[in-house]
Design a protein around this motif. Structure first.
Motif, PDB file in Angstrom:
ATOM      1  N   GLY A   1      -1.640  40.236 -42.651  1.00  0.00           N
ATOM      2  CA  GLY A   1      -1.019  39.686 -43.846  1.00  0.00           C
ATOM      3  C   GLY A   1       0.405  40.160 -44.048  1.00  0.00           C
ATOM      4  O   GLY A   1       0.973  40.001 -45.134  1.00  0.00           O
ATOM      5  N   ALA A   2       0.989  40.743 -42.992  1.00  0.00           N
ATOM      6  CA  ALA A   2       2.359  41.246 -43.106  1.00  0.00           C
ATOM      7  C   ALA A   2       3.348  40.126 -43.371  1.00  0.00           C
ATOM      8  O   ALA A   2       4.393  40.344 -43.984  1.00  0.00           O
ATOM      9  CB  ALA A   2       2.738  41.994 -41.827  1.00  0.00           C
ATOM     10  N   VAL A   3       3.024  38.924 -42.895  1.00  0.00           N
ATOM     11  CA  VAL A   3       3.873  37.754 -43.102  1.00  0.00           C
ATOM     12  C   VAL A   3       3.012  36.644 -43.697  1.00  0.00           C
ATOM     13  O   VAL A   3       1.921  36.384 -43.185  1.00  0.00           O
ATOM     14  CB  VAL A   3       4.497  37.282 -41.770  1.00  0.00           C
ATOM     15  N   PRO A   4       3.441  35.996 -44.784  1.00  0.00           N
ATOM     16  CA  PRO A   4       2.651  34.890 -45.352  1.00  0.00           C
ATOM     17  C   PRO A   4       2.366  33.826 -44.301  1.00  0.00           C
ATOM     18  O   PRO A   4       3.212  33.527 -43.452  1.00  0.00           O
ATOM     19  CB  PRO A   4       3.557  34.340 -46.460  1.00  0.00           C
TER      20      PRO A   4
ATOM     21  N   SER B   1       3.722  37.536 -27.202  1.00  0.00           N
ATOM     22  CA  SER B   1       4.065  36.624 -28.284  1.00  0.00           C
ATOM     23  C   SER B   1       2.836  36.313 -29.135  1.00  0.00           C
ATOM     24  O   SER B   1       2.898  36.326 -30.367  1.00  0.00           O
ATOM     25  CB  SER B   1       4.646  35.331 -27.702  1.00  0.00           C
ATOM     26  N   ALA B   2       1.721  36.025 -28.470  1.00  0.00           N
ATOM     27  CA  ALA B   2       0.485  35.726 -29.199  1.00  0.00           C
ATOM     28  C   ALA B   2       0.025  36.928 -30.014  1.00  0.00           C
ATOM     29  O   ALA B   2      -0.422  36.787 -31.156  1.00  0.00           O
ATOM     30  CB  ALA B   2      -0.608  35.301 -28.215  1.00  0.00           C
ATOM     31  N   ARG B   3       0.140  38.133 -29.435  1.00  0.00           N
ATOM     32  CA  ARG B   3      -0.296  39.332 -30.160  1.00  0.00           C
ATOM     33  C   ARG B   3       0.539  39.543 -31.407  1.00  0.00           C
ATOM     34  O   ARG B   3       0.008  39.866 -32.480  1.00  0.00           O
ATOM     35  CB  ARG B   3      -0.201  40.559 -29.255  1.00  0.00           C
ATOM     36  N   SER B   4       1.857  39.341 -31.304  1.00  0.00           N
ATOM     37  CA  SER B   4       2.717  39.519 -32.471  1.00  0.00           C
ATOM     38  C   SER B   4       2.359  38.530 -33.576  1.00  0.00           C
ATOM     39  O   SER B   4       2.248  38.898 -34.750  1.00  0.00           O
ATOM     40  CB  SER B   4       4.175  39.338 -32.053  1.00  0.00           C
ATOM     41  N   LEU B   5       2.141  37.269 -33.188  1.00  0.00           N
ATOM     42  CA  LEU B   5       1.817  36.237 -34.169  1.00  0.00           C
ATOM     43  C   LEU B   5       0.471  36.513 -34.835  1.00  0.00           C
ATOM     44  O   LEU B   5       0.347  36.476 -36.063  1.00  0.00           O
ATOM     45  CB  LEU B   5       1.803  34.869 -33.484  1.00  0.00           C
ATOM     46  N   LEU B   6      -0.552  36.832 -34.044  1.00  0.00           N
ATOM     47  CA  LEU B   6      -1.884  37.052 -34.599  1.00  0.00           C
ATOM     48  C   LEU B   6      -1.961  38.345 -35.399  1.00  0.00           C
ATOM     49  O   LEU B   6      -2.684  38.414 -36.404  1.00  0.00           O
ATOM     50  CB  LEU B   6      -2.923  37.062 -33.475  1.00  0.00           C
ATOM     51  N   THR B   7      -1.222  39.347 -34.977  1.00  0.00           N
ATOM     52  CA  THR B   7      -1.208  40.599 -35.743  1.00  0.00           C
ATOM     53  C   THR B   7      -0.620  40.375 -37.128  1.00  0.00           C
ATOM     54  O   THR B   7      -1.161  40.849 -38.134  1.00  0.00           O
ATOM     55  CB  THR B   7      -0.394  41.673 -34.999  1.00  0.00           C
ATOM     56  N   ASP B   8       0.481  39.640 -37.193  1.00  0.00           N
ATOM     57  CA  ASP B   8       1.085  39.350 -38.497  1.00  0.00           C
ATOM     58  C   ASP B   8       0.148  38.514 -39.364  1.00  0.00           C
ATOM     59  O   ASP B   8       0.099  38.677 -40.591  1.00  0.00           O
ATOM     60  CB  ASP B   8       2.411  38.605 -38.307  1.00  0.00           C
TER      61      ASP B   8
END
Length: 399
Positions: free
Chosen positions: A305-308, A294-301
């Motif tokens: 900059g894939a998600v504002p 979960s943390a990796r998905s959030l930090l990767t985005d």
């Protein structure tokens, strides 16, 4: 491998068998021909009808197992108010769904004694003002219930086969969740036992709506009072570690429960195979925790900059990070795994998440209050991290 049935207040959840509500039964065209009128228990019309039973005997309750809609003409009850009250009380004790009384020679008008008794018990009581063949009602409801049961079981087996195939092919967990979301038509959320969101699937806008008010919604879902929220416990070998939630499922509840159960079984199997090193390409012990994913998905985005950033706030809140009036401090740690930085964050009581984004670098995101000294806390975090065993060469830098 086991999945635990949904519970509420420590009680086993109700059976998954398909059901119609009392309200839905009363809305059927055949029933409408009998001019039904609800004379008691109008606030309980959403109770589930599991079966339809015709009964005239005063001790009808001993014949029931719960969830039945009981049809009667009251021919054996006329003229005896004690029997009428006992009839209603026996239905209530047996947890019948509703009482339907056909008006006629025995009762030309709704009997006030039975009506008052049903109101006291909270038992929906319906009278039919026009003669109505009970056989037509039982045939209609039973056939609908059987069709629902068949459809639910067919969906369950189709989903089980599809998810098992994905696991065999080595598909990642996210692919499994995406398929569950496609079948359910609603957001799917996986949480730990503290209601922190570990993974999501479904239409992005709908998922964001769920996460925006996650704490309140999660409490409602946990209490079993949120409309369309269906959950299945995740656990194996006697240990529960999370929950899967269908958020706002709009289909038949029995089908939704089976879908949630099949999804939970697949997630548990996926985790067991990965953790035990059975699945091709996965070595024993290499399974990342759901929190790390979960943390990796959030930090990767966030990093890509894939998600504002403003759209990531609901996800950060659902992951357990404070977001209101906070200062976010991004750091990069030269470490191969996020375990040590995450452990130090917990020891220092610093709200933050950590995830490995490259082979030898871990990203850390701190959530600090405006009155906290970000520079001093970052330095303290770096000092404590370097003091950890085997961390002599650890480097911490602001991102």
């Amino acid at each position: 491998m086991t999945t635990t049935p949904e519970t509420s207040a420590g009680q086993p959840r109700e059976p998954w068998e398909p059901a119609l509500s009392v309200r839905q039964v009363l809305g059927l065209e055949r029933v409408q021909a009998g001019q039904p009128e609800v004379v008691a228990g109008a606030h309980r019309l959403d109770r589930a009808v599991r079966w339809v039973h015709v009964a005239e005997a005063a001790d009808v309750g001993v014949m029931l197992s719960g969830g039945e809609m009981v049809l009667t003409t009251g021919v054996l009850l006329a003229g005896d108010e004690d029997k009428q009250c006992e009839y209603v009380r026996s239905l209530d004790r047996a947890e019948a769904a509703a009482l339907v009384l056909g008006l006629g020679r025995a009762f030309p008008a709704p009997p006030d004694t039975m009506r008052r008794a049903a109101e006291r018990c909270g038992l929906p009581m319906v009278v039919l003002h026009r003669p109505f063949p009970f056989a037509e009602l039982t045939e209609e409801v039973q056939s609908r219930l059987l069709r629902r049961k068949y459809a639910a079981v067919s969906l369950s087996e189709a989903v089980r086969t599809e998810l098992t195939g994905l696991i065999t092919a080595g598909a990642p967990v996210q692919r499994l969740l995406d398929e569950v979301a496609r079948h359910s038509g609603c957001p799917v959320v996986v949480t730990n036992l503290a209601h922190r969101v570990l993974a999501t699937a479904g239409e992005r806008a709908a998922v964001d709506d769920v996460l925006r008010d996650w704490e309140r919604i999660a409490r409602q879902a946990g209490a079993g009072c949120a409309d369309g929220w269906i959950r299945a416990e995740l656990g194996c070998r006697g240990e529960r570690w999370g929950r899967l939630v269908l958020c706002g499922y709009g289909g038949d509840r029995a089908a939704g429960r089976l879908l949630a159960d099949r999804a939970a079984e697949a997630l548990v199997l996926h985790r067991m195979l990965a953790g035990d090193g059975i699945r091709a390409g996965v070595s024993a012990g290499s399974w990342d925790t759901w929190e790390e994913q979960s943390a990796r998905s959030l930090l990767t985005d966030l990093v890509t900059g894939a998600v504002p950033a403003r759209l990531l706030l609901p996800r950060a809140r659902a992951a357990g990070l404070p977001v209101n009036r906070r200062v976010f401090v991004p750091l990069v740690v030269r470490e191969r795994e996020p375990g040590r930085p995450a452990r130090v964050l917990r020891r220092l009581g610093l709200p933050g998440i950590a995830a490995r984004l490259a082979d030898d670098h871990v990203a850390v995101l701190l959530s600090l209050a405006p009155d906290q000294d970000a520079r001093a806390l970052t330095a303290h975090f770096a000092t404590r991290l370097r003091a950890e065993p085997d961390a002599a060469h650890t480097v911490v830098a602001a991102a």
